[in-house]
Design an enzyme around this catalytic site. Structure first.
Site, PDB file in Angstrom:
ATOM      1  CB  ALA A 158      -0.930  -0.009   1.216  1.00  0.00           C
ATOM      2  CE1 TYR A 159       5.334   5.666   2.694  1.00  0.00           C
ATOM      3  CE2 TYR A 159       7.053   4.193   1.896  1.00  0.00           C
ATOM      4  CZ  TYR A 159       6.659   5.434   2.357  1.00  0.00           C
ATOM      5  OH  TYR A 159       7.576   6.460   2.469  1.00  0.00           O
ATOM      6  CB  ALA A 160       5.337   0.381  -2.691  1.00  0.00           C
ATOM      7  CB  THR A 162       0.794   6.120  -1.538  1.00  0.00           C
ATOM      8  OG1 THR A 162       1.950   5.906  -0.713  1.00  0.00           O
ATOM      9  CG2 THR A 162      -0.399   5.406  -0.946  1.00  0.00           C
TER      10      THR A 162
END
Length: 250
Positions: A158-160, A162
């Site tokens: 999820a972080y990657a 974004t």
């Protein structure tokens, strides 16, 4: 040197989001040492923001702090208003604000996904939109991505995702600002010893990740601030790029 160039208005001005701690604070202090007047944006911790301002002014620089949610377009407009009212304009925007929640995709709480989307994607869009409207010629926009995009580490989906959006925004905005003499780049740190990175990781994980690059150590906020200083100042021929500052991990 002309009389005009001696006036305070001639000083270059930088806004640093997420500037109260970690990479953002180190970048704010580095830019102040480079001669910038700095507006330090923070999300909630006023004491840390005031400490960052004190550190800059104690070293002979100029800085003010301003609280704003980077995803709130009115608050970000007010942030830019403050920079213009206080120092006469804006030349560099360092968008270091971001949030990170780690979990395998199958387990990630969707509220955490939405929070990262709001801060990391919408926040970048809102800040870059104001930068595109207000930066003076010769300016620079410096966004933050992550080297995890290349490393493809489990737990970071999820972080990657974004930060993949941040890279897309960066590369396209650089081309949309054709003819403005404004550069737009992103810095993509590898594992760096900040609270954001260290939170929730045990000593074994930190040690393993520190060995991922050939220099066999974690990055430091100062390592990343050096890259920010380069992109904010002498790097006028670097534009529309993602600079992976990770010690050679990928």
């Amino acid at each position: 040197m002309t009389e005009q160039s001696r006036t305070p208005a001639a000083r270059r001005v930088a806004i640093v989001t997420g500037g109260s701690r970690g990479i953002g604070r180190e970048s704010a202090e580095r830019l102040a040492s480079d001669g910038f007047a700095v507006v330090i944006n923070y999300a909630g911790n006023q004491a840390e923001a005031e400490a960052a301002v004190t550190a800059v002014t104690a070293a002979g620089g100029q800085a003010v702090a301003f609280r704003a949610d980077v995803a709130d377009e009115q608050a970000v407009a007010a942030l830019f208003d403050l920079a213009e009212d206080t120092y006469g304009g804006v030349d560099v925007v360092v968008h270091a604000a971001g949030v990170m929640t780690l979990a395998p995709l199958v387990d990630l709480d969707l509220d955490a996904l939405d929070r990262m989307h709001r801060t990391n994607i919408r926040g970048t869009f809102v800040v870059d939109q104001q930068a595109a409207r207000r930066l003076r010629p010769g300016g620079a926009v410096i966004n933050f991505s992550t080297s995890v995009l290349g490393l493809a580490l489990p737990g970071y989906s999820a972080y990657a995702a974004t930060k993949g959006a941040v890279e897309a925004i960066t590369l396209i905005l650089a081309r949309e600002l054709r003819g403005r003499d404004i550069t737009v780049n992103a810095v993509a740190p590898g594992p760096t010893a900040t609270a954001l990175f260290l939170d929730g990781k045990d000593a074994e994980t930190i040690e393993r990740m520190s060995k991922m690059n050939p220099l066999e150590r974690l990055g430091t906020p100062a390592d990343i601030a050096e890259v920010v200083s380069f992109l904010a100042g002498p790097a006028r021929w670097v534009n529309g790029q993602v600079l992976r500052a990770n010690g050679g991990a990928i």
